[in-house]
Write an enzyme that holds these catalytic residues in place. Structure first.
Site, PDB file in Angstrom:
ATOM      1  N   GLN A   1       0.752  -1.286  -0.438  1.00  0.00           N
ATOM      2  CA  GLN A   1      -0.151  -0.025  -0.296  1.00  0.00           C
ATOM      3  C   GLN A   1       0.393   1.248  -0.246  1.00  0.00           C
ATOM      4  O   GLN A   1       1.404   1.264   0.966  1.00  0.00           O
ATOM      5  CB  GLN A   1      -1.112  -0.199   1.409  1.00  0.00           C
ATOM      6  CG  GLN A   1      -1.831   1.096   1.425  1.00  0.00           C
ATOM      7  CD  GLN A   1      -3.104   0.653   2.481  1.00  0.00           C
ATOM      8  OE1 GLN A   1      -2.377   1.499   3.696  1.00  0.00           O
ATOM      9  NE2 GLN A   1      -4.133   1.200   2.361  1.00  0.00           N
ATOM     10  N   GLY A   2       0.707   2.016  -1.126  1.00  0.00           N
ATOM     11  CA  GLY A   2       1.517   3.055  -1.388  1.00  0.00           C
ATOM     12  C   GLY A   2       0.135   4.948  -0.907  1.00  0.00           C
ATOM     13  O   GLY A   2      -0.300   5.245  -1.745  1.00  0.00           O
TER      14      GLY A   2
ATOM     15  N   SER B  99       0.985   6.360   2.558  1.00  0.00           N
ATOM     16  CA  SER B  99       1.063   7.948   3.392  1.00  0.00           C
ATOM     17  C   SER B  99       2.463   8.633   2.959  1.00  0.00           C
ATOM     18  O   SER B  99       3.229   7.280   2.620  1.00  0.00           O
ATOM     19  CB  SER B  99       2.102   7.014   5.111  1.00  0.00           C
ATOM     20  OG  SER B  99       0.372   6.449   5.739  1.00  0.00           O
TER      21      SER B  99
ATOM     22  N   GLU C 182     -11.206  -2.721   5.129  1.00  0.00           N
ATOM     23  CA  GLU C 182     -10.743  -2.591   6.058  1.00  0.00           C
ATOM     24  C   GLU C 182     -11.132  -3.413   7.646  1.00  0.00           C
ATOM     25  O   GLU C 182     -10.643  -3.862   8.875  1.00  0.00           O
ATOM     26  CB  GLU C 182      -8.827  -1.897   6.948  1.00  0.00           C
ATOM     27  CG  GLU C 182      -7.461  -2.597   8.099  1.00  0.00           C
ATOM     28  CD  GLU C 182      -7.107  -1.289   7.687  1.00  0.00           C
ATOM     29  OE1 GLU C 182      -6.687  -1.520   8.730  1.00  0.00           O
ATOM     30  OE2 GLU C 182      -6.998   0.105   7.090  1.00  0.00           O
TER      31      GLU C 182
ATOM     32  N   GLU D 111      -6.727   8.651  17.441  1.00  0.00           N
ATOM     33  CA  GLU D 111      -6.741  10.134  17.825  1.00  0.00           C
ATOM     34  C   GLU D 111      -7.061  10.173  16.162  1.00  0.00           C
ATOM     35  O   GLU D 111      -8.790  10.399  16.442  1.00  0.00           O
ATOM     36  CB  GLU D 111      -5.280  10.379  17.434  1.00  0.00           C
ATOM     37  CG  GLU D 111      -5.032  10.605  18.712  1.00  0.00           C
ATOM     38  CD  GLU D 111      -4.126   9.767  19.217  1.00  0.00           C
ATOM     39  OE1 GLU D 111      -3.924   8.756  18.469  1.00  0.00           O
ATOM     40  OE2 GLU D 111      -3.998   8.740  20.152  1.00  0.00           O
TER      41      GLU D 111
END
Lengths: 392, 335
Positions: free
Chosen positions: A125-126, A128, A243, A373
């Protein structure tokens, strides 16, 4: 509110259980490197050959096309049998595959879905970037259109299982002049594209499972864009949603097994006062009981989330409640484990040596895929309807 | 066990009709008038509650009931929790699981009410007497007492001594119950499960209600020129309240289906529900007060009502230590 497992589904469960009993790999999964990747792919291939791959995926692309209940039964039995985690296959099976099923073109589906189910390819997964973590929408990796290609420049980080991966679900900025969330595209990136470099990163546990990726004029066919140019944010949010569905069942059963193991250990080792077994210490027993209850609640929350998803095709923000419960709970469990083990938990080579590693690894669950958060923000704003906080 | 934890169409319809009645007849505002204390407001509409079928919900059709199950009872108990309905409505519903044909028709007709007898020590039915607290027992005919082996109804004692309760909207009286001649008995652990789950559902509803109150206040109350709910400190408290309420609801519903599937199965799921629902109601109650600030600390606000009720329901035949001990002694989770 009812039990929905029919006798036909119970028969399916029996069939799954029987197959797993004889076919779950007995060899220990290698810790890292190409051997681990090959192990994960071979296990996926074995499931495919026996007809167990893609329980809920469309039949025309190699799946079984079965309803959600069968998928849940599969996940439950899979975890109960102690089958290895999907590992290097995870992004392909739980993110990229479902995204392509929902958003991909027929050509994209035909090109990728069967190869995923057969365990021929792994994905990473790209999303962040070094400057874009919780504020994912600020991502700056550029993709300029040049003829029928995208030319990608920039960097992605925290890319789990990047080394050896064949494809990457890559978020790039294709229209810098559009609004923050409007100029992003979701692209299938072949990792063997010239100009891509992968540099492994060592985690605090000492394990090297993730990496930073660099793109230097990497040319990716324009036809690899999924869900339309500049529509990548909504495609990505869909991906994150998956997810939070049935994929959680495996993690939750794993955590339940962990707590049950701790109860066994507490029955074997001495309490800190050295005069009784640890489980006979009321404070220890009380804490273990609360953890056991909270893990049960995690299972029930997953069931409630899936109950909602049976009525809505795209997972809603409620999935964040499960993710929040899991991220906080696993850390509580691992912290308890180290407190229970005391001095013995410090040594990495003893019979309790694995706990130190698991403790150090557990921090990722409250960070990866959205920090707790950010999850609390999403619950507050998207589920409870509280006013938004500052947005750039 | 694969379950659907959302209500069926029938469950939803029944729940909605109960919720509509509660909104009309038992608004939280009633608890700012002493006249409604001690279950008086509920007594005033007891006939309507009976007409709705509350006291025959899980009674078989052959005995004149609706032939539903604890699943439907738990669904409405959650609504009672949101409205701080008198515990005596719950105990009277539970009494239908014990009552024989001599008592049941009067309960179903709304003519007979049954209060909780809350034991001060673990109940041993071979003893002559038990020290109990009677909850909202004004004018009731029977009291309900149980342990893990058995449940019994007794004639309400006539010599109970009124005492002041932490939850002052509830009537509490101390009595020494003569265990000699029960009016009805049911052997087995069923009542422990059923009562724990009804109380868990009420506590879960209580936790949901305080979460909703805090969220509403967060949207409306402004400081520093913006709604306080836009601040992460408040927003994250609310998110945690939602998580605790969700955990309590989900575990209570799952445990209910588990109890129905395996009547004499292990106690684990039920005890987990009770532990988490109690915790959710008490913690959410505290954060609801905090988010309301100075107002939350006043007697005229609603916030304290929910916290006090959370403590009362948590302490009915239970405590954190009791539930933890049950959880650790049990076989473990249902797969």
């Amino acid at each position: 509110m009812k039990i929905i497992e029919t006798s036909a589904e119970r028969a399916f469960r029996e069939e799954v259980r029987e197959w797993l009993e004889t076919n779950v790999p007995r060899d220990k999964r290698p810790h890292d490197g190409p051997a681990m990747r090959e192990f994960d792919m071979a296990w996926q291939r074995a499931q495919y050959d026996a007809g167990w791959a893609g329980i809920s995926w469309p039949v025309e692309f190699g799946g079984r096309g079965l309803p959600l209940v069968e998928q849940m039964i599969w996940h439950e039995e899979y975890s109960r049998a102690g089958a290895p985690s999907s590992g290097n296959m995870f992004v392909a099976l739980s993110h990229a595959g479902p995204t392509l099923i929902n958003e991909g073109s027929d050509e994209q589906k035909a090109a990728h879905l069967p190869r995923i189910l057969k365990g021929e390819v792994t994905w990473c997964q790209g999303f962040s970037e070094p400057g874009s973590g919780s504020d994912l929408g600020s991502l700056r990796t550029r993709a300029e259109i040049d003829g029928d290609h995208l030319v990608v420049n920039g960097s992605k980080i925290w890319t789990t299982y990047a080394p050896g991966s064949n494809f990457q679900e890559l978020l790039v900025r294709t229209d810098p002049s559009a609004g923050k969330y409007k100029g992003i595209s979701w692209v299938i990136c072949p990792m063997d594209t010239p100009g891509i470099e992968v540099r492994p990163i060592r985690a605090m546990s000492g394990i090297t499972h993730f990496a930073q990726c660099f793109y230097d004029n990497a040319r990716i066919p324009l036809s690899n864009v999924v869900g339309g140019l500049n529509n990548g944010w909504s495609v990505a949010m869909t991906t994150l949603g998956f997810e939070r569905g049935t994929a959680n069942i495996a993690h939750q059963i794993e955590l339940s097994r962990t707590v049950e193991r701790l109860i066994v250990i507490a029955g074997e080792i001495q309490a800190p006062d050295g005069r009784r077994r640890a489980i006979e210490d009321d404070a220890i027993a009380g804490e273990l009981a609360t953890l056991r209850a909270e893990v049960a609640a995690l299972r029930s929350m997953t069931a409630l989330t899936i109950s909602r998803n049976m009525r809505q095709p795209i997972p809603g923000p409620e999935g964040n409640l499960v993710a929040l419960q899991f991220g906080e709970l696993i850390r509580k469990v691992m912290k308890f484990a180290l407190r229970l083990l005391g001095a013995e938990g410090l040594e990495r080579e003893t019979r309790f040596g694995e706990w130190a590693l698991e403790y150090l690894e557990c921090f990722k669950w409250a960070i990866g895929g959205g920090t707790t958060e950010i999850r609390r923000n999403a619950i507050g704003e998207r589920l409870l309807g509280l006013p938004r906080g500052p947005r750039a | 066990m694969i379950v659907d934890l959302l209500p069926t169409e029938d469950q939803e319809a029944f729940r909605d009709s109960v919720a509509a009645l509660l909104a009309d007849e038992l608004p939280i505002a009633r608890l700012h008038e002493e006249a409604a204390f001690g279950g008086a407001a509920e007594r005033a509409i007891w006939g309507t509650l009976a007409e709705l079928g509350l006291f025959g919900l899980s009674v078989s059709e052959a005995r004149g009931g609706f032939g539903c199950t604890l699943a439907e009872e738990v669904t409405v108990a959650r609504e009672f929790g949101k409205h701080l309905v008198s515990p005596t409505v719950l105990s009277t519903m539970l009494a239908t699981h014990v009552a024989g044909d001599d008592i049941l028709p009067a309960i179903m007709a709304g003519e007979t009410r049954v209060a909780f007898a809350n034991p001060l020590k673990p109940v041993d039915f071979s003893n002559d007497t038990a020290d109990v607290q009677l909850i909202d027992a004004e004018g009731v005919d029977y009291v309900l007492l149980w342990n893990a082996q058995e449940a019994r109804l007794y004639r309400a004692p006539t010599d109970a001594r009124q005492a002041e309760c932490l939850d002052d909207t509830v009537g509490l009286a101390r009595a020494v119950l003569d265990l000699g001649s029960p009016a009805a008995r049911r052997e087995g652990p069923w009542m422990l499960r059923a009562a724990s789950l009804m109380l868990s559902a009420a506590l879960a509803g209580n936790a949901e209600a305080t979460c909703a109150m805090a969220v509403e206040y967060g949207k409306f109350r402004e400081q520093f020129g913006q709604p306080i709910g836009s601040f992460q400190s408040i927003k994250h408290y609310c998110a945690e309240m939602a998580r605790r309420a969700e955990a309590a609801v989900a575990q209570t519903l799952f445990a209910t289906l588990d109890a129905l599937e395996r009547e004499d199965g292990n106690l684990f799921e039920v005890a987990a529900a009770r532990l988490l629902a109690g915790d959710a109601a008490r913690e959410n109650g505290r954060f609801n007060i905090q988010i309301h600030g100075g107002i939350g600390f006043t007697y005229e606000a609603d916030a304290h009502l929910f916290l006090k009720r959370a403590w009362l329901l948590s302490a009915l035949t239970s405590s954190e230590r009791i539930e933890q001990a049950r959880i650790i002694a049990a076989d473990g989770p249902t797969a």
